[in-house]
Write a protein that holds these residues in place. Structure first.
Motif, PDB file in Angstrom:
ATOM      1  N   PRO A   1       0.805  -1.230   0.000  1.00 12.54           N
ATOM      2  CA  PRO A   1       0.000   0.000   0.000  1.00 12.54           C
ATOM      3  C   PRO A   1       0.832   1.270   0.000  1.00 12.54           C
ATOM      4  O   PRO A   1       0.424   2.286  -0.561  1.00 12.54           O
ATOM      5  N   ASP A   2       2.029   1.233   0.629  1.00  9.40           N
ATOM      6  CA  ASP A   2       2.852   2.430   0.722  1.00  9.40           C
ATOM      7  C   ASP A   2       3.949   2.484  -0.344  1.00  9.40           C
ATOM      8  O   ASP A   2       4.848   3.321  -0.275  1.00  9.40           O
ATOM      9  N   SER A   3       3.888   1.603  -1.333  1.00 16.42           N
ATOM     10  CA  SER A   3       4.908   1.600  -2.380  1.00 16.42           C
ATOM     11  C   SER A   3       4.866   2.886  -3.206  1.00 16.42           C
ATOM     12  O   SER A   3       3.807   3.500  -3.380  1.00 16.42           O
ATOM     13  N   ASP A   4       6.038   3.272  -3.710  1.00 20.63           N
ATOM     14  CA  ASP A   4       6.120   4.443  -4.582  1.00 20.63           C
ATOM     15  C   ASP A   4       5.322   4.203  -5.867  1.00 20.63           C
ATOM     16  O   ASP A   4       5.104   3.057  -6.291  1.00 20.63           O
ATOM     17  N   TRP A   5       4.940   5.317  -6.482  1.00 17.61           N
ATOM     18  CA  TRP A   5       4.393   5.297  -7.838  1.00 17.61           C
ATOM     19  C   TRP A   5       5.518   5.774  -8.758  1.00 17.61           C
ATOM     20  O   TRP A   5       6.007   6.898  -8.612  1.00 17.61           O
ATOM     21  N   ASP A   6       5.955   4.938  -9.680  1.00 15.15           N
ATOM     22  CA  ASP A   6       7.026   5.294 -10.612  1.00 15.15           C
ATOM     23  C   ASP A   6       6.414   5.571 -11.977  1.00 15.15           C
ATOM     24  O   ASP A   6       5.855   4.666 -12.618  1.00 15.15           O
ATOM     25  N   LEU A   7       6.518   6.813 -12.419  1.00 14.41           N
ATOM     26  CA  LEU A   7       5.953   7.203 -13.704  1.00 14.41           C
ATOM     27  C   LEU A   7       7.072   7.563 -14.676  1.00 14.41           C
ATOM     28  O   LEU A   7       7.886   8.453 -14.394  1.00 14.41           O
ATOM     29  N   GLY A   8       7.102   6.864 -15.808  1.00  7.43           N
ATOM     30  CA  GLY A   8       8.029   7.203 -16.867  1.00  7.43           C
ATOM     31  C   GLY A   8       7.401   8.228 -17.792  1.00  7.43           C
ATOM     32  O   GLY A   8       6.310   7.998 -18.314  1.00  7.43           O
ATOM     33  N   LEU A   9       8.076   9.373 -17.964  1.00 12.62           N
ATOM     34  CA  LEU A   9       7.586  10.436 -18.838  1.00 12.62           C
ATOM     35  C   LEU A   9       8.393  10.373 -20.137  1.00 12.62           C
ATOM     36  O   LEU A   9       9.567  10.766 -20.172  1.00 12.62           O
ATOM     37  N   TYR A  10       7.774   9.843 -21.178  1.00 13.52           N
ATOM     38  CA  TYR A  10       8.459   9.629 -22.448  1.00 13.52           C
ATOM     39  C   TYR A  10       8.286  10.855 -23.340  1.00 13.52           C
ATOM     40  O   TYR A  10       7.166  11.263 -23.620  1.00 13.52           O
ATOM     41  N   TYR A  11       9.413  11.418 -23.753  1.00 12.09           N
ATOM     42  CA  TYR A  11       9.372  12.671 -24.506  1.00 12.09           C
ATOM     43  C   TYR A  11      10.127  12.525 -25.821  1.00 12.09           C
ATOM     44  O   TYR A  11      10.933  11.608 -26.019  1.00 12.09           O
ATOM     45  N   ARG A  12       9.860  13.452 -26.717  1.00 15.06           N
ATOM     46  CA  ARG A  12      10.658  13.601 -27.937  1.00 15.06           C
ATOM     47  C   ARG A  12      11.134  15.053 -28.001  1.00 15.06           C
ATOM     48  O   ARG A  12      10.441  15.959 -27.564  1.00 15.06           O
ATOM     49  N   GLY A  13      12.317  15.230 -28.558  1.00 23.22           N
ATOM     50  CA  GLY A  13      12.865  16.576 -28.617  1.00 23.22           C
ATOM     51  C   GLY A  13      13.335  17.022 -27.246  1.00 23.22           C
ATOM     52  O   GLY A  13      14.006  16.278 -26.529  1.00 23.22           O
ATOM     53  N   THR A  14      12.963  18.221 -26.866  1.00 24.81           N
ATOM     54  CA  THR A  14      13.334  18.773 -25.561  1.00 24.81           C
ATOM     55  C   THR A  14      12.069  19.066 -24.770  1.00 24.81           C
ATOM     56  O   THR A  14      11.269  19.921 -25.168  1.00 24.81           O
ATOM     57  N   PRO A  15      11.839  18.366 -23.676  1.00 25.49           N
ATOM     58  CA  PRO A  15      10.629  18.614 -22.896  1.00 25.49           C
ATOM     59  C   PRO A  15      10.672  19.980 -22.222  1.00 25.49           C
ATOM     60  O   PRO A  15      11.745  20.481 -21.885  1.00 25.49           O
ATOM     61  N   ASP A  16       9.523  20.561 -22.054  1.00 29.60           N
ATOM     62  CA  ASP A  16       9.412  21.877 -21.408  1.00 29.60           C
ATOM     63  C   ASP A  16       9.451  21.674 -19.891  1.00 29.60           C
ATOM     64  O   ASP A  16       8.422  21.402 -19.258  1.00 29.60           O
ATOM     65  N   VAL A  17      10.646  21.784 -19.320  1.00 29.18           N
ATOM     66  CA  VAL A  17      10.827  21.525 -17.887  1.00 29.18           C
ATOM     67  C   VAL A  17      10.033  22.517 -17.049  1.00 29.18           C
ATOM     68  O   VAL A  17       9.421  22.152 -16.030  1.00 29.18           O
ATOM     69  N   ALA A  18      10.004  23.777 -17.468  1.00 28.12           N
ATOM     70  CA  ALA A  18       9.241  24.778 -16.723  1.00 28.12           C
ATOM     71  C   ALA A  18       7.757  24.436 -16.719  1.00 28.12           C
ATOM     72  O   ALA A  18       7.062  24.624 -15.708  1.00 28.12           O
ATOM     73  N   ALA A  19       7.267  23.917 -17.850  1.00 28.03           N
ATOM     74  CA  ALA A  19       5.854  23.546 -17.929  1.00 28.03           C
ATOM     75  C   ALA A  19       5.552  22.315 -17.082  1.00 28.03           C
ATOM     76  O   ALA A  19       4.407  22.116 -16.649  1.00 28.03           O
ATOM     77  N   LEU A  20       6.560  21.483 -16.820  1.00 24.91           N
ATOM     78  CA  LEU A  20       6.367  20.323 -15.941  1.00 24.91           C
ATOM     79  C   LEU A  20       6.291  20.746 -14.480  1.00 24.91           C
ATOM     80  O   LEU A  20       5.625  20.096 -13.666  1.00 24.91           O
ATOM     81  N   ALA A  21       6.970  21.825 -14.125  1.00 21.53           N
ATOM     82  CA  ALA A  21       7.001  22.266 -12.732  1.00 21.53           C
ATOM     83  C   ALA A  21       5.629  22.700 -12.246  1.00 21.53           C
ATOM     84  O   ALA A  21       5.303  22.523 -11.057  1.00 21.53           O
ATOM     85  N   ALA A  22       4.811  23.241 -13.134  1.00 19.57           N
ATOM     86  CA  ALA A  22       3.491  23.726 -12.719  1.00 19.57           C
ATOM     87  C   ALA A  22       2.572  22.594 -12.275  1.00 19.57           C
ATOM     88  O   ALA A  22       2.017  22.637 -11.161  1.00 19.57           O
TER      89      ALA A  22
END
Length: 280
Positions: free
Chosen positions: A46-67
């Motif tokens: 129940p307390d295990s982490d959730w691991d999410l892979g974010l698959y991107y192409r090119g250069t991901p918008d890091v600032a847009a991910l922060a929001a």
């Protein structure tokens, strides 16, 4: 059924994770989101982490991910861009959502596809990567896709790749099984250092030898090995693995002396016999 007074364990609801995945694929550059780790395989607590892979192409918008990261956590989150965490684990973020750890891990989809092409041709790399003491083995990229669960994939790109990786490539199996020769070389190096009590060198050599054998055994059975965690126990449970494999490895890594080196040498010979019998 639990009583009203039973303790509860924090757990991020699956619908929150699904909403997060859908939101992330709206960020420029993010093509798909995949659930990985124990939750994808159904072996989680129940307390295990959730691991999410974010698959991107090119250069991901890091600032847009922060929001969205801040919105889901309820406080600012630092997002590491490509290369921020090393050459193979691109970057990402660590969030705390509903009392549970949620990890975002960036993956360059173009690079994952190139590695998959290499694997199908029997080619692989082992790169230096923080958090992977035995190195990052490139087949982990397609292995993550094969063992993960797609959460959001608007254009079906990751879903199509996952269908391909459902069949373990025979050239990769042969290449990883054949690479077991390095384990014997590593044990020979340890044998030279053990009499002088150079425990650091011996431990590094034996760990490398056992890591190589573990990768080879997984490949021999066409089973993806993603990293070092839990790999020894998983290899020990595979068919025809030498008797007492995990216990003997544990004993050798505790001893780190000349006797430990000879134990390691025996384990190497037995595993290579298993691999050689299949090849012949």
């Amino acid at each position: 059924m639990t009583s009203d007074n039973a303790p509860t364990t924090p757990c991020a609801p699956p619908d929150r994770i699904a909403a997060m995945a859908a939101r992330l694929t709206q960020v420029p550059g993010i093509r798909a989101v995949m659930l990985g780790g124990s939750r994808a395989r159904g072996t989680h607590r129940p307390d295990s982490d959730w691991d999410l892979g974010l698959y991107y192409r090119g250069t991901p918008d890091v600032a847009a991910l922060a929001a969205p990261a801040a919105a889901f956590q309820g406080s600012p989150v630092e997002v590491a861009g490509p290369g921020g965490w090393g050459p193979w684990v691109d970057g990402g973020a660590w969030l705390r959502v509903d009392g549970v750890q949620v990890d975002w891990i960036l993956r360059d989809l173009d690079r994952v596809e190139r590695v998959w092409d290499d694997c199908r041709a029997g080619r692989f790399e082992v790169g230096v990567q923080p958090g992977h003491p035995l190195g990052f083995w490139s087949p982990a990229y397609p292995g993550e896709v094969a063992l993960g669960r797609v959460l959001s994939d608007p254009d079906g790109e990751l879903t199509a790749l996952r269908a391909q990786t459902s069949v373990y490539p025979e050239p990769l199996r042969a290449a990883l099984a054949g690479a077991a020769w390095e384990a014997e070389f590593a044990v020979a190096a340890a044998r030279k250092s053990a009499p002088s009590g150079d425990r650091l060198h011996v431990s590094l050599c034996l760990s490398r030898a056992f890591g190589v054998l573990t990768q080879a055994l997984h490949a021999h059975h066409r089973t993806w090995c993603l990293n070092e965690k839990g790999a020894l126990a998983a290899a020990a449970a595979l068919p025809r693995t030498p008797a007492g494999f995990a216990d003997r490895v544990d004993a050798a890594l505790r001893g780190l002396d000349t006797a430990a080196v000879e134990t390691a040498s025996e384990v190497v010979r037995e595993v290579r016999a298993v691999l050689g019998a299949a090849a012949g």
